[in-house]
Write a protein that holds these residues in place. Structure first.
Motif, PDB file in Angstrom:
ATOM      1  N   GLY A   1      70.908 -52.999  47.388  1.00 29.65           N
ATOM      2  CA  GLY A   1      70.418 -52.925  48.750  1.00 29.65           C
ATOM      3  C   GLY A   1      71.121 -51.863  49.559  1.00 29.65           C
ATOM      4  N   ALA A   2      70.706 -51.676  50.816  1.00 28.89           N
ATOM      5  CA  ALA A   2      71.275 -50.716  51.763  1.00 28.89           C
ATOM      6  C   ALA A   2      71.172 -49.287  51.250  1.00 28.89           C
ATOM      7  N   VAL A   3      69.958 -48.862  50.969  1.00 28.18           N
ATOM      8  CA  VAL A   3      69.722 -47.515  50.450  1.00 28.18           C
ATOM      9  C   VAL A   3      69.246 -46.614  51.577  1.00 28.18           C
ATOM     10  N   VAL A   4      69.875 -45.443  51.670  1.00 35.00           N
ATOM     11  CA  VAL A   4      69.498 -44.435  52.662  1.00 35.00           C
ATOM     12  C   VAL A   4      69.020 -43.190  51.918  1.00 35.00           C
ATOM     13  N   SER A   5      67.851 -42.730  52.280  1.00 34.80           N
ATOM     14  CA  SER A   5      67.266 -41.566  51.623  1.00 34.80           C
ATOM     15  C   SER A   5      67.225 -40.392  52.579  1.00 34.80           C
ATOM     16  N   GLN A   6      67.595 -39.218  52.118  1.00 34.72           N
ATOM     17  CA  GLN A   6      67.610 -38.029  52.960  1.00 34.72           C
ATOM     18  C   GLN A   6      66.793 -36.932  52.272  1.00 34.72           C
ATOM     19  N   HIS A   7      66.008 -36.224  53.080  1.00 33.54           N
ATOM     20  CA  HIS A   7      65.109 -35.209  52.527  1.00 33.54           C
ATOM     21  C   HIS A   7      64.956 -34.045  53.485  1.00 33.54           C
ATOM     22  N   PRO A   8      64.966 -32.796  53.047  1.00 33.75           N
ATOM     23  CA  PRO A   8      65.115 -32.378  51.658  1.00 33.75           C
ATOM     24  C   PRO A   8      66.579 -32.354  51.241  1.00 33.75           C
ATOM     25  N   SER A   9      66.827 -32.149  49.957  1.00 38.25           N
ATOM     26  CA  SER A   9      68.202 -32.089  49.485  1.00 38.25           C
ATOM     27  C   SER A   9      68.784 -30.685  49.654  1.00 38.25           C
ATOM     28  N   ARG A  10      67.878 -29.696  49.672  1.00 37.25           N
ATOM     29  CA  ARG A  10      68.372 -28.332  49.824  1.00 37.25           C
ATOM     30  C   ARG A  10      67.323 -27.498  50.541  1.00 37.25           C
ATOM     31  N   VAL A  11      67.793 -26.656  51.447  1.00 36.48           N
ATOM     32  CA  VAL A  11      66.899 -25.760  52.180  1.00 36.48           C
ATOM     33  C   VAL A  11      67.545 -24.377  52.229  1.00 36.48           C
ATOM     34  N   ILE A  12      66.744 -23.375  51.878  1.00 34.75           N
ATOM     35  CA  ILE A  12      67.176 -21.985  52.035  1.00 34.75           C
ATOM     36  C   ILE A  12      66.114 -21.302  52.881  1.00 34.75           C
ATOM     37  N   CYS A  13      66.515 -20.727  54.015  1.00 31.81           N
ATOM     38  CA  CYS A  13      65.520 -20.093  54.870  1.00 31.81           C
ATOM     39  C   CYS A  13      66.126 -18.936  55.654  1.00 31.81           C
ATOM     40  N   LYS A  14      65.251 -18.197  56.294  1.00 37.18           N
ATOM     41  CA  LYS A  14      65.670 -17.000  57.015  1.00 37.18           C
ATOM     42  C   LYS A  14      66.220 -17.354  58.389  1.00 37.18           C
ATOM     43  N   SER A  15      67.066 -16.496  58.904  1.00 35.99           N
ATOM     44  CA  SER A  15      67.625 -16.677  60.235  1.00 35.99           C
ATOM     45  C   SER A  15      66.508 -16.746  61.274  1.00 35.99           C
ATOM     46  N   GLY A  16      66.616 -17.674  62.210  1.00 34.23           N
ATOM     47  CA  GLY A  16      65.617 -17.856  63.243  1.00 34.23           C
ATOM     48  C   GLY A  16      64.639 -18.976  62.963  1.00 34.23           C
ATOM     49  N   THR A  17      64.645 -19.480  61.761  1.00 31.94           N
ATOM     50  CA  THR A  17      63.756 -20.575  61.373  1.00 31.94           C
ATOM     51  C   THR A  17      64.301 -21.899  61.889  1.00 31.94           C
ATOM     52  N   SER A  18      63.400 -22.816  62.227  1.00 29.97           N
ATOM     53  CA  SER A  18      63.804 -24.179  62.562  1.00 29.97           C
ATOM     54  C   SER A  18      63.624 -25.064  61.334  1.00 29.97           C
ATOM     55  N   VAL A  19      64.568 -25.944  61.102  1.00 34.46           N
ATOM     56  CA  VAL A  19      64.578 -26.771  59.898  1.00 34.46           C
ATOM     57  C   VAL A  19      64.669 -28.241  60.295  1.00 34.46           C
ATOM     58  N   LYS A  20      63.794 -29.062  59.713  1.00 31.22           N
ATOM     59  CA  LYS A  20      63.816 -30.497  59.993  1.00 31.22           C
ATOM     60  C   LYS A  20      64.327 -31.262  58.790  1.00 31.22           C
ATOM     61  N   ILE A  21      65.263 -32.178  59.023  1.00 32.43           N
ATOM     62  CA  ILE A  21      65.825 -33.024  57.973  1.00 32.43           C
ATOM     63  C   ILE A  21      65.497 -34.471  58.311  1.00 32.43           C
ATOM     64  N   GLU A  22      65.019 -35.222  57.318  1.00 29.09           N
ATOM     65  CA  GLU A  22      64.654 -36.625  57.530  1.00 29.09           C
ATOM     66  C   GLU A  22      65.680 -37.562  56.908  1.00 29.09           C
ATOM     67  N   CYS A  23      65.910 -38.668  57.587  1.00 27.53           N
ATOM     68  CA  CYS A  23      66.810 -39.706  57.099  1.00 27.53           C
ATOM     69  C   CYS A  23      66.097 -41.046  57.219  1.00 27.53           C
ATOM     70  N   ARG A  24      65.949 -41.728  56.092  1.00 29.57           N
ATOM     71  CA  ARG A  24      65.239 -43.006  56.089  1.00 29.57           C
ATOM     72  C   ARG A  24      66.100 -44.124  55.509  1.00 29.57           C
ATOM     73  N   SER A  25      66.072 -45.273  56.165  1.00 21.56           N
ATOM     74  CA  SER A  25      66.674 -46.462  55.573  1.00 21.56           C
ATOM     75  C   SER A  25      65.553 -47.168  54.813  1.00 21.56           C
ATOM     76  N   LEU A  26      65.718 -47.327  53.503  1.00 19.57           N
ATOM     77  CA  LEU A  26      64.604 -47.768  52.658  1.00 19.57           C
ATOM     78  C   LEU A  26      64.429 -49.284  52.610  1.00 19.57           C
ATOM     79  N   ASP A  27      65.495 -50.036  52.746  1.00 19.56           N
ATOM     80  CA  ASP A  27      65.367 -51.484  52.571  1.00 19.56           C
ATOM     81  C   ASP A  27      65.987 -52.274  53.719  1.00 19.56           C
TER      82      ASP A  27
END
Lengths: 119, 113
Positions: A1-27
């Protein structure tokens, strides 16, 4: 129990880009989630506390307009790094604490982190 | 200012060679001391919570103890799979705020066959 999922695991992008990271509690439902930043061979530094249905609480020195946090539901918090630059490259980790036992009596459980690289 | 200091910074052991990791802390009101294990490129994995001086917790080859100023993580007869960074964190509650964790820099443990 108590699993936390995060996505994405890796991001490579150009300067000036906005990046969204998600964090979910699964159970479990989490009214509070936490966002950390970790530099190589250094400790985890708390950036902000994400609160479901209200504004996030940011630590001193963390730019609110740079790191946008949204806690839309009891199982999802998102961190958006706006107009990212190379100095924002880091390892970002989220955590959530299961309910029960009073505030703080349950340990925080962590996602596996997001490696952000800005070119 | 609340602080968490871990020592040593790095530790190399032979398989079966027992040792201890130290976490010293200064916090105005301790609301729990936590031990986590972190593997490279992963998030921390919860190991133990300790709340009061004299408390001890055990899990397989690991045993955590707590005094009023420090905590120890004892590793008995370690195996190569115990190699990881071990993080210590204290929980504080700023006035009017949420409980939050302050982490030490960690001890990088390498266990060699």
């Amino acid at each position: 129990g108590a699993v936390v999922s995060q996505h994405p695991s890796r991001v490579i992008c150009k300067s000036g880009t906005s990046v969204k990271i998600e964090c979910r509690s699964l159970d479990f439902q989490a009214t509070t989630m936490f966002w950390y930043r970790q530099f190589p061979k250094q400790s985890l530094m708390l950036m902000a506390t994400s609160n479901e249905g209200s504004k996030a609480t940011y630590e001193q020195g963390v730019e609110k307009d740079k790191f946008l946090i949204n806690h839309a539901s009891l199982t999802l918090s998102t961190l958006t790094v706006t107009s990212a630059h190379p100095e924002d490259s880091s390892f970002y980790i989220c955590s959530a604490r299961p309910p029960g036992g009073g505030d703080g009596n349950q340990p925080q459980h962590f996602g596996d982190g997001t490696r952000l690289s800005i070119l | 200012e609340d602080q968490v200091t871990q020592s040593p910074e790095a530790l190399r052991l032979q398989e079966g060679e027992s040792s201890s990791l130290n976490c010293s802390y200064t916090v105005s009101g301790l609301r729990g001391l936590f031990w986590y294990r972190q593997d490279p490129g992963k998030g921390p994995e919860f190991l133990f919570t300790l709340y009061s001086a004299g408390e001890e917790k055990e899990k397989e080859r690991l045993k955590a103890t707590l005094t009023k100023k420090e905590s120890f993580l004892h590793i008995t007869a370690p195996k190569p799979e115990d190699s990881a960074t071990y993080l210590c964190a204290v929980q504080e509650n700023p006035k009017g705020g949420y409980n939050k964790l302050i982490f030490g820099a960690g001890t990088r443990l390498a266990v060699h066959p």
